[in-house]
Design a protein around this motif. Structure first.
Motif, PDB file in Angstrom:
ATOM      1  N   ARG A  27     -12.841  12.955   1.716  1.00  0.00           N
ATOM      2  CA  ARG A  27     -13.567  11.841   1.107  1.00  0.00           C
ATOM      3  C   ARG A  27     -13.311  10.571   1.921  1.00  0.00           C
ATOM      4  NH1 ARG A  27     -17.104  11.754  -2.844  1.00  0.00           N
ATOM      5  NH2 ARG A  27     -16.084  10.039  -3.917  1.00  0.00           N
ATOM      6  N   THR A  28     -13.185  10.718   3.234  1.00  0.00           N
ATOM      7  CA  THR A  28     -12.878   9.542   4.050  1.00  0.00           C
ATOM      8  C   THR A  28     -14.084   9.164   4.901  1.00  0.00           C
ATOM      9  OG1 THR A  28     -12.006  10.954   5.762  1.00  0.00           O
ATOM     10  CG2 THR A  28     -10.414  10.016   4.218  1.00  0.00           C
ATOM     11  N   GLY A  29     -13.994   7.982   5.480  1.00  0.00           N
ATOM     12  CA  GLY A  29     -14.976   7.530   6.464  1.00  0.00           C
ATOM     13  C   GLY A  29     -16.382   7.457   5.916  1.00  0.00           C
ATOM     14  N   LYS A  30     -17.334   7.993   6.681  1.00  0.00           N
ATOM     15  CA  LYS A  30     -18.748   7.818   6.359  1.00  0.00           C
ATOM     16  C   LYS A  30     -19.165   8.611   5.127  1.00  0.00           C
ATOM     17  CE  LYS A  30     -20.562   6.437  10.824  1.00  0.00           C
ATOM     18  NZ  LYS A  30     -19.400   6.565  11.728  1.00  0.00           N
ATOM     19  N   ALA A  31     -18.319   9.598   4.771  1.00  0.00           N
ATOM     20  CA  ALA A  31     -18.673  10.418   3.618  1.00  0.00           C
ATOM     21  C   ALA A  31     -18.743   9.583   2.345  1.00  0.00           C
ATOM     22  CB  ALA A  31     -17.658  11.537   3.443  1.00  0.00           C
ATOM     23  N   ILE A  32     -18.006   8.432   2.327  1.00  0.00           N
ATOM     24  CA  ILE A  32     -18.007   7.595   1.127  1.00  0.00           C
ATOM     25  C   ILE A  32     -19.261   6.737   1.117  1.00  0.00           C
ATOM     26  CG2 ILE A  32     -16.728   5.849  -0.145  1.00  0.00           C
ATOM     27  CD1 ILE A  32     -14.227   6.827   1.374  1.00  0.00           C
ATOM     28  N   SER A  33     -20.027   6.820   0.039  1.00  0.00           N
ATOM     29  CA  SER A  33     -21.299   6.096   0.011  1.00  0.00           C
ATOM     30  C   SER A  33     -21.125   4.672  -0.501  1.00  0.00           C
ATOM     31  CB  SER A  33     -22.303   6.852  -0.860  1.00  0.00           C
ATOM     32  OG  SER A  33     -21.736   7.040  -2.144  1.00  0.00           O
ATOM     33  N   CYS A  34     -20.132   4.451  -1.388  1.00  0.00           N
ATOM     34  CA  CYS A  34     -19.942   3.109  -1.949  1.00  0.00           C
ATOM     35  C   CYS A  34     -19.384   2.176  -0.875  1.00  0.00           C
ATOM     36  CB  CYS A  34     -18.990   3.176  -3.139  1.00  0.00           C
ATOM     37  SG  CYS A  34     -18.496   1.550  -3.715  1.00  0.00           S
ATOM     38  N   ARG A  35     -20.042   1.024  -0.687  1.00  0.00           N
ATOM     39  CA  ARG A  35     -19.656   0.109   0.391  1.00  0.00           C
ATOM     40  C   ARG A  35     -18.238  -0.431   0.172  1.00  0.00           C
ATOM     41  NH1 ARG A  35     -20.788  -5.161   1.366  1.00  0.00           N
ATOM     42  NH2 ARG A  35     -21.850  -5.300  -0.620  1.00  0.00           N
ATOM     43  N   LYS A  36     -17.953  -0.827  -1.088  1.00  0.00           N
ATOM     44  CA  LYS A  36     -16.639  -1.400  -1.403  1.00  0.00           C
ATOM     45  C   LYS A  36     -15.533  -0.383  -1.178  1.00  0.00           C
ATOM     46  CE  LYS A  36     -17.072  -5.226  -4.622  1.00  0.00           C
ATOM     47  NZ  LYS A  36     -17.086  -5.602  -6.036  1.00  0.00           N
ATOM     48  N   LEU A  37     -15.799   0.841  -1.632  1.00  0.00           N
ATOM     49  CA  LEU A  37     -14.784   1.886  -1.498  1.00  0.00           C
ATOM     50  C   LEU A  37     -14.534   2.196  -0.025  1.00  0.00           C
ATOM     51  CD1 LEU A  37     -12.940   3.707  -3.036  1.00  0.00           C
ATOM     52  CD2 LEU A  37     -14.744   5.429  -3.145  1.00  0.00           C
ATOM     53  N   ARG A  38     -15.632   2.137   0.777  1.00  0.00           N
ATOM     54  CA  ARG A  38     -15.493   2.402   2.211  1.00  0.00           C
ATOM     55  C   ARG A  38     -14.595   1.333   2.849  1.00  0.00           C
ATOM     56  NH1 ARG A  38     -20.914   3.640   3.391  1.00  0.00           N
ATOM     57  NH2 ARG A  38     -21.256   1.531   4.143  1.00  0.00           N
ATOM     58  N   ALA A  39     -14.797   0.062   2.443  1.00  0.00           N
ATOM     59  CA  ALA A  39     -13.976  -1.025   2.982  1.00  0.00           C
ATOM     60  C   ALA A  39     -12.515  -0.820   2.607  1.00  0.00           C
ATOM     61  CB  ALA A  39     -14.479  -2.361   2.455  1.00  0.00           C
ATOM     62  N   GLU A  40     -12.293  -0.428   1.340  1.00  0.00           N
ATOM     63  CA  GLU A  40     -10.919  -0.186   0.884  1.00  0.00           C
ATOM     64  C   GLU A  40     -10.280   0.927   1.700  1.00  0.00           C
ATOM     65  OE1 GLU A  40      -8.952  -1.616  -1.651  1.00  0.00           O
ATOM     66  OE2 GLU A  40     -10.449  -3.173  -1.343  1.00  0.00           O
ATOM     67  N   SER A  41     -11.055   1.968   1.916  1.00  0.00           N
ATOM     68  CA  SER A  41     -10.544   3.118   2.659  1.00  0.00           C
ATOM     69  C   SER A  41     -10.180   2.717   4.088  1.00  0.00           C
ATOM     70  CB  SER A  41     -11.595   4.218   2.655  1.00  0.00           C
ATOM     71  OG  SER A  41     -11.335   5.131   3.678  1.00  0.00           O
ATOM     72  N   ALA A  42     -11.044   1.878   4.699  1.00  0.00           N
ATOM     73  CA  ALA A  42     -10.772   1.416   6.061  1.00  0.00           C
ATOM     74  C   ALA A  42      -9.490   0.594   6.089  1.00  0.00           C
ATOM     75  CB  ALA A  42     -11.938   0.574   6.573  1.00  0.00           C
ATOM     76  N   PHE A  43      -9.307  -0.236   5.035  1.00  0.00           N
ATOM     77  CA  PHE A  43      -8.100  -1.055   4.972  1.00  0.00           C
ATOM     78  C   PHE A  43      -6.859  -0.173   4.898  1.00  0.00           C
ATOM     79  CE2 PHE A  43      -4.828  -2.840   2.207  1.00  0.00           C
ATOM     80  CZ  PHE A  43      -4.425  -3.901   2.987  1.00  0.00           C
ATOM     81  N   VAL A  44      -6.931   0.856   4.035  1.00  0.00           N
ATOM     82  CA  VAL A  44      -5.781   1.757   3.882  1.00  0.00           C
ATOM     83  C   VAL A  44      -5.456   2.420   5.216  1.00  0.00           C
ATOM     84  CG1 VAL A  44      -5.025   3.928   2.844  1.00  0.00           C
ATOM     85  CG2 VAL A  44      -6.084   2.171   1.424  1.00  0.00           C
ATOM     86  N   GLU A  45      -6.503   2.846   5.923  1.00  0.00           N
ATOM     87  CA  GLU A  45      -6.290   3.492   7.223  1.00  0.00           C
ATOM     88  C   GLU A  45      -5.569   2.549   8.187  1.00  0.00           C
ATOM     89  OE1 GLU A  45      -6.739   6.605   8.478  1.00  0.00           O
ATOM     90  OE2 GLU A  45      -6.973   7.038   6.333  1.00  0.00           O
ATOM     91  N   SER A  46      -6.080   1.296   8.287  1.00  0.00           N
ATOM     92  CA  SER A  46      -5.495   0.357   9.251  1.00  0.00           C
ATOM     93  C   SER A  46      -4.067  -0.001   8.843  1.00  0.00           C
ATOM     94  CB  SER A  46      -6.350  -0.904   9.355  1.00  0.00           C
ATOM     95  OG  SER A  46      -6.223  -1.667   8.183  1.00  0.00           O
ATOM     96  N   TRP A  47      -3.849  -0.098   7.522  1.00  0.00           N
ATOM     97  CA  TRP A  47      -2.510  -0.424   7.038  1.00  0.00           C
ATOM     98  C   TRP A  47      -1.528   0.676   7.423  1.00  0.00           C
ATOM     99  CZ3 TRP A  47       1.592   0.806   3.921  1.00  0.00           C
ATOM    100  CH2 TRP A  47       2.399  -0.262   3.503  1.00  0.00           C
TER     101      TRP A  47
END
Ligand SMILES: [Zn+2]
Ligand SMILES: [Zn+2]
Ligand SMILES: [Zn+2]
Ligand SMILES: [Zn+2]
Length: 275
Positions: A27-47
């Motif tokens: 459920r990571t990266g482009k698979a996530i359709s919700c824009r906000k959730l995608r941003a959160e996921s990107a933040f978690v990755e970078s963190w």
């Protein structure tokens, strides 16, 4: 969020899903359709990435410390007797050693209580009666950023104050005429000038001999700058008035002074006296 960042398993949802998600489906990266959730996921990755970099850096540092300790390369702080790496140690000009933690505390105290002289020349904090200084170059190597900034600012201010006071002393002793001119200052070449509202100071190039240092207009001794400007404005108004009166008068003269017009003689007499 904390669980996500620390890679701990997420707590079970309060209500079980009626149709559980397929196992192994990412459920990571482009698979996530919700824009906000995608941003959160990107933040978690970078963190997570930053975290892993930090921990590997810490591990490398620990290894380096261990290596230095075994090789007998650690230096002892004179103040807290802690063993530190060479790059974590400050030394005075004759080689008294202090760790940056102790020096930071020391510099902070000196900045708080000391006058400009104390800031310009930070004495060695050694208790052995050392009279040497801690050079600024040593402090710049590893003082905490905020402390270093305020130290540099104080250092700059102190050197300006010193330069200004020595200039003032020199000019007041060298010539009595310059001191009698007071706020208008003297006109020696390349003088250090400070802004009257802040700490900004610079060496001014020589101005023309007879100009005001404050308003840069032509010298207006003994008037103040505002008085001089007021006078200049008044003079201009007077000038304008005089010019307009003269224009009106010559106009009247031209209009009335026709040979055929009676009374022209009288007008000319009125304006210029007996012709
Ligand atoms: Zn120490
Ligand atoms: Zn010393
Ligand atoms: Zn200013
Ligand atoms: Zn002026």
């Amino acid at each position: 969020m904390g669980e996500l960042l620390a890679r701990r398993p997420l707590p079970k949802p309060l209500k079980a899903l009626t149709r559980p998600r397929p196992k192994g489906g990412s459920r990571t990266g482009k698979a996530i359709s919700c824009r906000k959730l995608r941003a959160e996921s990107a933040f978690v990755e970078s963190w997570r990435e930053k975290e892993s970099q930090d921990s590997s850096r810490k591990a490398a540092l620990a290894l380096h410390r261990q290596h230095c300790a075994q090789a007998g390369l650690m230096l002892e702080c004179e103040c807290c007797y802690a063993e530190e790496l060479e790059e974590q140690i400050v030394q005075c000009t004759v080689g008294h050693l202090f760790c940056f933690a102790c020096v930071s505390t020391y510099v902070g105290t000196r900045l708080g209580e000391g006058g400009p002289e104390a800031v310009l020349r930070l004495g060695c904090p050694s208790t052995s009666g050392c009279t040497e200084a801690l050079p600024p170059s040593q402090l710049r190597r590893g003082l905490p950023e905020k402390l270093l900034k305020s130290y540099e600012a104080r250092l700059e201010k102190a050197s300006i104050e010193l330069a200004l006071s020595s200039e003032n002393a020199a000019s007041s002793s060298s010539s009595s005429s310059s001191s009698s001119r007071g706020a208008l200052g003297d006109s020696s070449n390349g003088r250090l000038e400070q802004c009257p509202f802040c700490d900004f100071a610079m060496v001014m190039d020589a101005l023309p001999e007879e100009s005001c240092r404050l308003c840069k207009e032509i010298s207006h001794i003994p008037l103040r700058c505002d008085e001089a400007k007021e006078k200049l404005d008044k003079d201009k108004v007077k000038d304008d008035y005089r010019v307009s009166v003269e224009e009106k008068m010559s106009e009247a003269l031209i209009r009335e002074c026709r040979p055929c017009k009676p009374g022209s003689q009288r007008l000319a007499y009125f304006l210029f006296g007996d012709l």
